[in-house]
Design an enzyme around this catalytic site. Structure first.
Site, PDB file in Angstrom:
ATOM      1  N   CYS A   1       4.025   7.377 -11.091  1.00  0.00           N
ATOM      2  CA  CYS A   1       4.092   6.142 -10.612  1.00  0.00           C
ATOM      3  C   CYS A   1       2.651   5.836  -9.623  1.00  0.00           C
ATOM      4  O   CYS A   1       1.493   6.106  -9.948  1.00  0.00           O
ATOM      5  CB  CYS A   1       5.081   5.671  -9.859  1.00  0.00           C
TER       6      CYS A   1
ATOM      7  N   HIS B   1       9.637   7.144 -14.011  1.00  0.00           N
ATOM      8  CA  HIS B   1      10.214   8.200 -12.983  1.00  0.00           C
ATOM      9  C   HIS B   1      11.127   8.996 -13.529  1.00  0.00           C
ATOM     10  O   HIS B   1      12.290   8.959 -13.593  1.00  0.00           O
ATOM     11  CB  HIS B   1      10.948   7.593 -11.778  1.00  0.00           C
TER      12      HIS B   1
ATOM     13  N   GLU C   1      12.024  11.902 -12.436  1.00  0.00           N
ATOM     14  CA  GLU C   1      12.857  12.340 -11.330  1.00  0.00           C
ATOM     15  C   GLU C   1      14.037  11.511 -10.816  1.00  0.00           C
ATOM     16  O   GLU C   1      14.920  12.093 -10.069  1.00  0.00           O
ATOM     17  CB  GLU C   1      12.037  12.656  -9.851  1.00  0.00           C
TER      18      GLU C   1
END
EC number: 6.3.5.3
Length: 227
Positions: free
Chosen positions: A86, A195, A197
């Site tokens: 990002c 994302h 994560e």
């Protein structure tokens, strides 16, 4: 394996990154403040999402001049893994490690939802545990995620197989060629808007991001054996 999670003023996905590394794959991870000048002892660098320096001037434009950036550039030049997610992807384009730029979403709104991604290249150190063409579900959360590059750059990305992830079915932001993530020519620097994560636990929606981090660890361990 030890990961450095670079923190900028305005980062807000740094804790997610730390959690993904420490708790989900059981590797070492530490925060590195943007004012530091050394990455000694680290095996990989993670540039997390957020709004570095409040996104003033342009996303990633001020982070480009942080004290840690020359070391990140040197780290990448050594062939070590660098992942920008990002805002981290935006920073990687600003410092020239990746081509192109991230501009405003074509609908001019912030987008926050889980999207289907196609693994376009499963031969990188970040994707070797995925299948080529596999569709995975990963969240996005951005206002400037619209990847843009000129025709010559796009052709080069395609010819070099540098497009790693593409949006499948629906392009949420208007990115050229549905691009969601790319690597540098050497293959050790990955920038992506989604994302991974945030996709490491079933309880919060799925684990499709987990294999990205596991792939990095696998590639690193193989390199240690062959060193």
């Amino acid at each position: 394996m030890k990961f450095a999670v670079i923190q900028f003023p305005g980062s807000n996905c740094d804790l997610d990154m730390l959690h993904a590394i420490r708790d989900s794959i059981g590797e070492e991870a530490e925060y590195v403040w943007h004012a530091e000048t050394s990455l000694a002892g680290f095996d990989a660098v993670l540039l997390p999402g957020g709004f570095s320096y409040g996104d003033y001037l342009r996303t990633g434009a001020i982070a480009k001049f942080s004290s840690i950036m020359p070391e990140v550039l040197r780290f990448a030049e050594m062939g070590k893994p660098v992942l920008g997610v990002c805002n981290g992807f935006q920073i990687l384009t600003e410092i020239g490690l990746l081509p192109g730029a991230l501009i405003r979403n074509n609908n001019l709104h912030f987008i926050c939802k889980t999207v289907p991604l196609r693994v376009a290249n499963a031969s990188t150190m970040f994707t070797e545990l995925y299948e080529e063409g596999e569709i995975i579900q990963v969240p996005v959360a951005h206002g400037e995620g619209n990847y843009y590059c000129d025709d010559e750059t796009l052709l080069k990305l395609k010819e070099n197989n540098q497009i790693v992830f593409t949006y499948d079915s629906v392009n949420p932001n208007g990115s050229r060629a549905d691009i969601a993530g790319i690597v540098n020519e050497r293959g050790n620097v990955l920038g992506m808007m989604p994302h991974p994560e945030r996709a490491v636990e079933e309880i919060i929606g799925g684990t499709d991001g987990l294999r990205l981090f596991e792939s990095v660890v696998k590639a690193w361990k193989e390199e240690q054996v062959n060193a």
